[in-house]
Enzyme design. Structure first.
Site, PDB file in Angstrom:
ATOM      1  N   GLU A 186     -46.883  11.092  42.386  1.00 40.80           N
ATOM      2  CA  GLU A 186     -47.462  11.854  41.281  1.00 40.80           C
ATOM      3  C   GLU A 186     -46.694  11.642  39.978  1.00 40.80           C
ATOM      4  O   GLU A 186     -46.471  12.581  39.207  1.00 40.80           O
ATOM      5  CB  GLU A 186     -47.539  13.345  41.632  1.00 40.80           C
ATOM      6  N   GLU A 260     -53.698  13.260  48.788  1.00 41.01           N
ATOM      7  CA  GLU A 260     -53.343  14.596  49.272  1.00 41.01           C
ATOM      8  C   GLU A 260     -54.549  15.494  49.073  1.00 41.01           C
ATOM      9  O   GLU A 260     -55.029  15.666  47.945  1.00 41.01           O
ATOM     10  CB  GLU A 260     -52.136  15.171  48.518  1.00 41.01           C
TER      11      GLU A 260
END
Length: 784
Positions: A186, A260
């Site tokens: 991320e 995710e």
């Protein structure tokens, strides 16, 4: 094959690596590639049905059991984080044995018919101490983490080289289970430097990885740091259709994948336990299955952040040691309704040749009869020789990762005064002449304590206790301790305190072994920081949950193994004890408690207690200072209406406005709902950059839901878009206007803001704000 032309660095071919690599593998090598529409394994479509599981959060003795559970749920792949700081605890020394033997975990996964997605970071987030980065990097005062800072790049590259030694022969190209390896984690939320991502990518290649390398990012940050030579996937907790549309704007073709997908959420101390929406979860998994999208459920099984490895969300919300996550497989490895519903759903989408095995039986569970701990070692009676310096040093300069440091100096005789610190990370109990007079509390930025009048010079002690380092955003540069300057002010003059002695209690095995205990009957009173020790017998082995409700705040060890942290404010009131960590016969327990227990007793239960808040026990007082709004006569900095839908929106003011406070006032919501909700707020400076949040707190909120869900106001400024602030809806539903006031910690010049609505695919989902006003200024709130 069209893959080579589309993604020149992503094709994995076993032909190039047949030879010595194949000789070391138990299985033949495979060809795994990223096709124009699908992942392909040996030329056949592979829809990756993945679930996240962290070997460090599961007792090694239970690895196979949990992997069998994943397989029985309908998964064909598991995703595995590698925590850098768990494996390189001191620079240059690596541990990969025992609980840290993640290569063995991958081999067991392969034996159980599961593929592996490896995610070694170097940064991973994961509600883990400092996001997996080693604390010793912070010994460099000016280091820039997750950047091209040579000190970070050198250390990260050394680590990734060691990762390669452990895992390169477990790649699918060499007969192993690893299909792909993730670079960073991320990063688009943190930065925009594609060159940095290129350095981390090259470090992976240099370490011996030849499978496809990929990068994951949240929906609104997919372009930041993007590189064409890293396969992009998207992370989200709702609205897969919208997330995949955003992904298509970055990558026009290739398989769609959620890196995710969140079935639940993690817990933080003092806030309600999170319970995911089961119907939403099933509907969105089915959407991905129907549309040939691959996914990874984060978490399939959360487990426990054993030891002191639990991190902290921002601005500062320490994570619980339980990492149950409301995952389909519970913290103790039990099946749940979410497990069986997911198993039924995925069973309808199996690929040719796949079968669902039955889930393994639950491991045995036992009770432990209530018993009393019989010895006590007061922390102040067990202080080691100090390190003496002029100024107060942080933990990193003291070469200490966790635990307690007692900072000691002398204060002169004089009138009542205020002790001030630049910061205290994370809690600091202040004693004058051996008597407690107050507490520093990072949660509320309470870094001032009133000292009483002193007729003569007195000893000043500040006992600092740490929680996990922040694991998200720029706040990962989270140095611990008493942060100076430290001053004493009586209203007339202010003096800096110096000549500090630092007494270190790092909570290591060696420190625990040296404690000097006294029989409990020889102790008068249980108040104050102390260690307690006792023994108990177990006739048969099994998992249990020790009840910590009678205790205050601290740490527990059983037979030398650290279970984690506990805190009576909840939501977690029990601690999971794996059966293999107990002895048949005698067992020893040590409890460190900062506050003192109601009674020094322990019992083992058959079920966890994950959702009991006890705010009345919060030693820091109210969650927020009691204030009232002072908006009368204040002109809004901006008035407007948000667009319908769930997309992030950027608002720029006609004229930048300076102030210490930012107030968002919701005037109405789409669908005429009485609620207001915000997933995330970012403020923008005059250069268009995000304003640093390190000193932000919630100064005031008109309403928040804390019973039916965790809708606390702090969720609007924690950087996470999968949770949100929501006004009260259980019991009563106050109508607009709703107001949320952020204290910025200092005067900032605000030129605009970014607003992320709460998640969900329904464009009129409750709480999405329509009309609003924004105020910026110094006097937006007043003390009551």
């Amino acid at each position: 094959m069209t893959t080579l032309a589309l993604y020149p660095m992503l094709l994995v071919t076993a032909v190039l690596l047949a030879g010595c690599a194949a000789a070391s593998a138990a299985e033949p090598p495979h060809m795994f590639e990223i096709g124009k529409e699908h992942f392909l394994l040996d030329g056949k479509k592979l829809q990756i049905r993945c679930g996240e599981i962290h070997p460090t959060r599961v007792p090694r003795e239970y690895w196979r059991h949990r992997l069998k559970m994943c397989k029985a749920m309908g998964l064909n792949t598991v995703s595995v984080y590698v925590f850098w700081n768990y494996h390189e605890r001191t620079p240059g020394t690596f541990t990969w044995e025992g609980q840290a033997d993640l290569a063995e975990f991958c081999r067991i996964a392969q034996q159980e018919g599961l593929w592996v997605l490896l995610r070694p970071g170097p940064y991973v987030c994961s509600e883990w101490e400092m996001g997996g980065l080693p604390w010793w990097l912070l010994k460099h005062d000016d280091i820039a983490l997750r950047s091209r800072d040579p000190r970070f790049v050198e250390a990260a590259s050394r680590y990734l080289k060691e990762v390669g030694k452990q895992f390169k022969d477990l790649q699918v190209t060499r007969g192993g289970p690893i299909l792909m390896v993730q670079v960073e984690n991320e990063y688009g939320f943190y930065g925009k430097d594609a060159e940095y991502m290129g350095l981390m990518r090259q470090a992976m290649i240099d370490a011996g990885f030849d499978v496809p390398l990929f990068a994951c990012n949240p929906v609104w940050h997919l372009r930041n740091g993007h590189r064409d030579d890293l396969f992009p996937v998207v992370n989200f907790g709702s609205n897969p259709k919208g997330a995949f549309e955003a992904l298509r704007k970055v990558r026009k073709d290739g398989p769609l994948m959620s890196g995710e997908y969140y079935p639940g959420w993690f817990d933080t101390w003092g806030n309600p336990h999170h319970i995911g929406d089961l119907n939403r979860y099933l509907n969105e998994i089915e959407y991905m299955l129907e549309n040939d999208a691959s996914f990874s459920i984060y978490m399939a099984h959360g487990g426990s952040s054993f030891g002191l490895w639990a991190g902290a969300d921002r601005p500062f919300k320490p994570d619980t040691s339980s990492y149950d996550y409301d995952a389909p497989i519970s913290e103790a490895g039990w099946t749940t309704e979410k497990f069986f519903k997911a198993r039924e759903l995925m069973g309808r989408y199996l690929l040719p040749g796949e079968e669902l095995p039955d889930p393994p039986a639950h491991n045995p569970v036992i009770t432990i009869d209530r018993f009393e701990l019989t010895e006590r070692a007061a922390a102040f009676d067990n202080l080691p020789k100090p390190t003496r310096t002029g100024e107060a040093l942080n933990y990193e300069k003291l070469d200490q990762q966790f635990g307690v440091v007692v900072y000691r100096t002398m204060v002169p005789a004089g009138p009542a005064a205020t002790l001030k610190a630049e910061a205290v990370h994370d809690f600091g109990w202040v004693f004058v002449g051996g008597r407690e007079v107050g507490v520093f509390d990072r949660r509320t930025q309470r870094f001032e304590v009133k000292l009483p009048e002193r007729s003569q010079p007195a000893q000043l002690d500040v006992l600092v206790y740490t929680m996990g380092r922040v694991n998200f955003g720029k706040q990962i540069h989270d140095r611990k301790g008493l942060i100076g300057p430290v001053t004493l002010s009586d209203g007339v003059r202010e003096v800096a305190l110096d000549k500090w002695a630092h007494h270190q209690l790092p909570m290591t095995a060696a420190m625990l072994a040296g404690l000097k205990y006294r029989p409990l009957e020889a102790v008068s009173g249980l108040q104050g920081p102390a260690f307690y020790r006792g023994t108990f017998k177990v006739d048969k082995l099994g998992d249990t949950f020790i009840n910590m409700r009678p205790w205050g705040k601290g740490i527990v060890w059983i037979n030398g193994r650290c279970l984690g942290r506990y805190w009576n404010i909840g939501p977690t009131q029990t601690m999971y004890v794996p059966g293999p960590w107990l002895n048949k016969g005698d067992n020893e327990i040590v409890v460190f408690d900062l506050l003192g227990p109601d009674a020094p007793v322990i019992e083992g239960l058959t079920k966890p207690n994950l959702n009991e808040l006890r705010p009345e026990l919060n030693f820091g007082g109210p969650r927020r200072a009691k204030v009232k709004l002072a908006l009368e006569g204040v002109a809004p900095a901006h008035v407007g209406e948000f667009e319908r839908g769930g997309a992030m929106q950027t608002v720029r003011f006609a004229k930048p406005t300076a102030g210490k406070y930012f107030c968002l006032e919701s005037r109405s919501a789409f669908g005429d709902k009485p609620f207001a909700a915000v997933a995330e707020l970012d403020l923008i400076d005059t250069s268009g950059n995000a304003i640093d949040r390190k000193n932000w707190t919630i100064a005031y909120v008109s309403s928040e839901e804390r019973v039916g869900e965790d809708g606390t106001a702090e969720n609007a400024i924690d950087g996470q878009t999968a949770n949100h602030w929501h006004t009260q809806w259980q019991g009563k539903s106050p109508n607009h206007p709703h107001r949320l006031v952020i204290s910025l910690g200092q005067t900032e010049r605000v030129a605009g803001f970014k607003y992320v609505p709460r998640g969900g695919g329904d464009p009129a989902v409750g709480g999405r704000i329509k009309a609003y006003r924004v105020y910026v200024g110094d006097g937006l709130v007043e003390s009551k």
